[in-house]
Design a protein around this motif. Structure first.
Motif, PDB file in Angstrom:
ATOM      1  N   ASN B  30       0.820  -1.212   0.000  1.00  0.00           N
ATOM      2  CA  ASN B  30       0.000   0.000   0.000  1.00  0.00           C
ATOM      3  C   ASN B  30       0.862   1.275   0.000  1.00  0.00           C
ATOM      4  OD1 ASN B  30      -2.229   1.640   0.043  1.00  0.00           O
ATOM      5  ND2 ASN B  30      -2.700   1.323   2.219  1.00  0.00           N
ATOM      6  N   PRO B  31       1.640   1.489  -1.042  1.00  0.00           N
ATOM      7  CA  PRO B  31       2.531   2.659  -1.043  1.00  0.00           C
ATOM      8  C   PRO B  31       1.759   3.964  -1.216  1.00  0.00           C
ATOM      9  CG  PRO B  31       2.613   1.548  -3.171  1.00  0.00           C
ATOM     10  CD  PRO B  31       1.755   0.684  -2.279  1.00  0.00           C
ATOM     11  N   ILE B  32       2.154   4.946  -0.431  1.00  0.00           N
ATOM     12  CA  ILE B  32       1.687   6.322  -0.607  1.00  0.00           C
ATOM     13  C   ILE B  32       2.932   7.140  -0.943  1.00  0.00           C
ATOM     14  CG2 ILE B  32       0.713   8.357   0.526  1.00  0.00           C
ATOM     15  CD1 ILE B  32      -1.370   6.251   0.009  1.00  0.00           C
ATOM     16  N   TYR B  33       2.898   7.793  -2.080  1.00  0.00           N
ATOM     17  CA  TYR B  33       4.071   8.526  -2.561  1.00  0.00           C
ATOM     18  C   TYR B  33       4.002   9.983  -2.103  1.00  0.00           C
ATOM     19  CZ  TYR B  33       4.475   4.421  -5.557  1.00  0.00           C
ATOM     20  OH  TYR B  33       4.580   3.133  -6.013  1.00  0.00           O
ATOM     21  N   MET B  44       8.869  11.507   8.352  1.00  0.00           N
ATOM     22  CA  MET B  44       8.664  10.370   7.445  1.00  0.00           C
ATOM     23  C   MET B  44       9.192   9.079   8.060  1.00  0.00           C
ATOM     24  SD  MET B  44       7.071  11.475   4.753  1.00  0.00           S
ATOM     25  CE  MET B  44       6.143  12.399   5.972  1.00  0.00           C
ATOM     26  N   ARG B  45      10.340   9.174   8.697  1.00  0.00           N
ATOM     27  CA  ARG B  45      10.937   7.981   9.301  1.00  0.00           C
ATOM     28  C   ARG B  45      10.076   7.457  10.461  1.00  0.00           C
ATOM     29  NH1 ARG B  45      16.343   6.896   8.651  1.00  0.00           N
ATOM     30  NH2 ARG B  45      16.561   6.411  10.870  1.00  0.00           N
ATOM     31  N   LEU B  61       4.914   4.636   3.577  1.00  0.00           N
ATOM     32  CA  LEU B  61       5.259   5.975   3.097  1.00  0.00           C
ATOM     33  C   LEU B  61       6.507   5.864   2.247  1.00  0.00           C
ATOM     34  CD1 LEU B  61       4.737   8.216   6.286  1.00  0.00           C
ATOM     35  CD2 LEU B  61       3.082   7.588   4.499  1.00  0.00           C
ATOM     36  N   VAL B  62       6.400   6.314   1.017  1.00  0.00           N
ATOM     37  CA  VAL B  62       7.524   6.283   0.080  1.00  0.00           C
ATOM     38  C   VAL B  62       7.788   7.730  -0.316  1.00  0.00           C
ATOM     39  CG1 VAL B  62       8.411   5.360  -2.085  1.00  0.00           C
ATOM     40  CG2 VAL B  62       6.719   4.054  -0.763  1.00  0.00           C
ATOM     41  N   MET B  88      13.702   6.770  -4.257  1.00  0.00           N
ATOM     42  CA  MET B  88      12.853   7.190  -3.140  1.00  0.00           C
ATOM     43  C   MET B  88      13.218   6.395  -1.882  1.00  0.00           C
ATOM     44  SD  MET B  88       9.242   7.771  -5.154  1.00  0.00           S
ATOM     45  CE  MET B  88       8.598   8.974  -3.977  1.00  0.00           C
ATOM     46  N   SER B  89      12.648   6.813  -0.775  1.00  0.00           N
ATOM     47  CA  SER B  89      12.979   6.207   0.514  1.00  0.00           C
ATOM     48  C   SER B  89      11.738   5.648   1.196  1.00  0.00           C
ATOM     49  CB  SER B  89      13.631   7.247   1.436  1.00  0.00           C
ATOM     50  OG  SER B  89      14.813   7.753   0.879  1.00  0.00           O
ATOM     51  N   TYR B  90      11.933   4.628   1.998  1.00  0.00           N
ATOM     52  CA  TYR B  90      10.888   4.094   2.854  1.00  0.00           C
ATOM     53  C   TYR B  90      11.555   3.413   4.032  1.00  0.00           C
ATOM     54  CZ  TYR B  90      11.853  -0.636   1.108  1.00  0.00           C
ATOM     55  OH  TYR B  90      12.461  -1.831   0.809  1.00  0.00           O
TER      56      TYR B  90
END
Lengths: 90, 405
Positions: B30-33, B44-45, B61-62, B88-90
């Motif tokens: 379920n990625p949210i960009y 974000m972290r 969260l990406v 991108m980061s997650y």
């Protein structure tokens, strides 16, 4: 005596229209009183607004607080205009 | 399973960064960009970890960090048309890596993935860390973007630990950053030791507005990232002369090597730190108006009319903004926001209507001051409450504390 002086400044700052002229500001800001210096670790400061609902930005930023206060020991900026205002940017 | 296997492979190799064959972000749960300001990376972290573990609604969260004005331009105007193309980061879920810590970016770096390439990727959520209007050259008329005001972001002027300076006034700041080498303000008269940001970054725009200097006239060495400003300050060959602009949450994590200057605003009697003292984390002076250098964070998502295009993106925004969401998350969102140095709107006692504009008193509809104070200081004078110990009088039991309203 210092408290009386501070209260007098407060009364001046809390005039009926709560407006402050640049000259007033210079008197207050550039000459922190010795009494103020003793308050840098918190405590009741007479030179602040005591009303619980300050009604302007000026009263909010100068409301009484127990937070740590820091006073500059730097000389006034040399490039300030004679009336204390800021010159335009180069 | 595929993701778990990849992370396991990284762990076995002892790698601290993403693998060479990068993961497609779209394969995550379920990625949210998001494209956010770099002041929001700590959020974000922390929030990313909580949402990955959020059993009722797991979300990944990406994110990609960029300047506030660039973020606004991307979601409103799809500029650049290629969308997000950078890595991108997650963050991992607890099940994937139980030892990963959101508070330690060095020991626990974010994981990386590459955006899907089938179509241009535009963010589900964009963030700016100041009033959007401060990005005056960016068109913001797209009716298919909704705007939500989020928690408060404060900004500081920081100096190296070795500096003897503890305070700066509005007038000194005007000369230092407006006149540069010609400021005649000692010790901050070397523009190469004045570390600022580029003109699309909220940190620079907020300080420029505060000091009444046009953003493109701010003097100093512009850096693309907060982390570079930090390194500049920490490694300055002349620490007495060094000064830099930072988001307060960046500074809060680095207090052993940097000091924030107390700031005396225009027309203010004394200078103040963001917190009640130089060593606390309570943001008392931000909340009551004695420290004036702050902006609201703004969170934008895509809508059709008034309906969110991606409801889970709105879920994330509502969590950040302190709104009630369904399903209820498995964590108090206020704790996450407060824990990364932001001030929830519900803990504020003042507000403003435009970038660095005058303050006025503010009463949030539902206060979280008690909870905020407890999270940031470990103590509160408010009474604890629960189902068997209700609050007295008109106080409201919220997140275990009796709030005034």
């Amino acid at each position: 005596m210092r408290i009386v002086l501070a209260m007098a400044l407060l009364a001046a700052a809390c005039g009926s229209d709560n407006k402050q002229t640049p000259a007033d500001a210079a008197k207050v800001f550039d000459a922190p009183k010795p009494a103020d210096a003793a308050l840098t670790d918190g405590g009741v400061d007479a030179s602040c607004f005591t009303n619980p609902d300050p009604n302007s930005n000026y009263q909010i930023i100068n409301a009484c607080t127990t937070a740590q206060k820091v006073y500059t020991t730097h000389p006034a900026p040399l490039l300030l205009n004679a009336d204390g205002s800021l010159p335009p940017l180069p | 399973m595929k993701i778990h296997g990849l992370i396991l492979a990284v762990a076995l190799l002892g790698a601290s960064e993403h693998p060479a064959s990068a993961l497609d972000c779209s394969t995550l749960t379920n990625p949210i960009y998001l494209q956010v300001g770099d002041t929001q990376v700590n959020l974000m972290r922390s929030l990313g970890r909580k949402l990955r573990d959020n059993a009722a609604k797991p979300i990944t969260l990406v994110w990609f960090a960029s300047g506030s004005c660039a973020n606004i331009d991307l979601i409103y105007n799809h500029n650049p048309a290629a969308g997000i193309t950078a890595t991108m980061s997650y963050v991992p879920s607890t099940a994937e890596d139980a030892t990963w810590s959101p508070a330690n970016a060095t020991a626990s770096p974010a994981l990386s993935c590459v955006p899907p390439t089938t179509t241009p990727l535009f963010p589900d959520i964009a963030n700016s860390a100041l009033f959007n209007a401060a990005c005056a050259t960016i068109a913001q008329t797209n009716p298919n973007v909704a705007v939500t005001r989020g928690p408060i972001q404060a900004y500081v002027l920081a100096v190296p630990e070795a500096s003897n300076e503890h305070v700066i006034t509005f007038e000194e700041g005007y000369f230092v950053f407006g006149f540069g080498a010609g400021s005649m303000i000692s010790p901050w008269n070397d523009p190469m030791q004045m570390f600022i940001r580029t003109t699309t970054k909220s940190t620079l725009l907020a300080w420029a507005a505060q000091l009444t200097i046009p953003a493109n006239k701010m003097q100093g060495k512009p850096e693309a990232a907060s982390t570079t400003v930090v390194t500049d300050l920490q490694t300055s060959p002349t620490p007495a002369k060094a000064i830099g602009i930072l988001g307060v949450e960046v500074y809060d994590a680095l207090r052993s090597s940097l000091n924030a200057l107390a700031y005396r605003a225009k027309d203010q009697y004394a200078a103040y730190y963001p917190d009640s003292t130089a060593s606390t984390f309570d943001k008392q002076n931000v909340r009551d108006g004695h420290y004036v250098v702050w902006s609201p964070t703004i969170w934008m998502d895509n809508v059709a009319g008034t309906t969110p295009t991606k409801p889970d993106a709105r879920y994330v925004i509502d969590l950040i903004a302190g709104k009630v969401v369904t399903p209820q998350p498995s964590f108090p969102a206020t704790d996450v926001v407060a824990g990364v140095g932001l001030v929830p709107d519900c803990a504020m006692g003042v507000t403003r209507d435009f970038e660095q504009g005058p303050l006025r008193l503010y009463t949030p509809a539902a206060s979280c001051t008690c909870r905020y104070e407890f999270v940031t200081t470990g103590v509160t004078s408010c009474n604890h409450c629960d189902a068997t110990t209700p609050c007295t009088g008109t106080a409201v039991c919220r997140d275990s504390y009796c709030e005034a309203r």
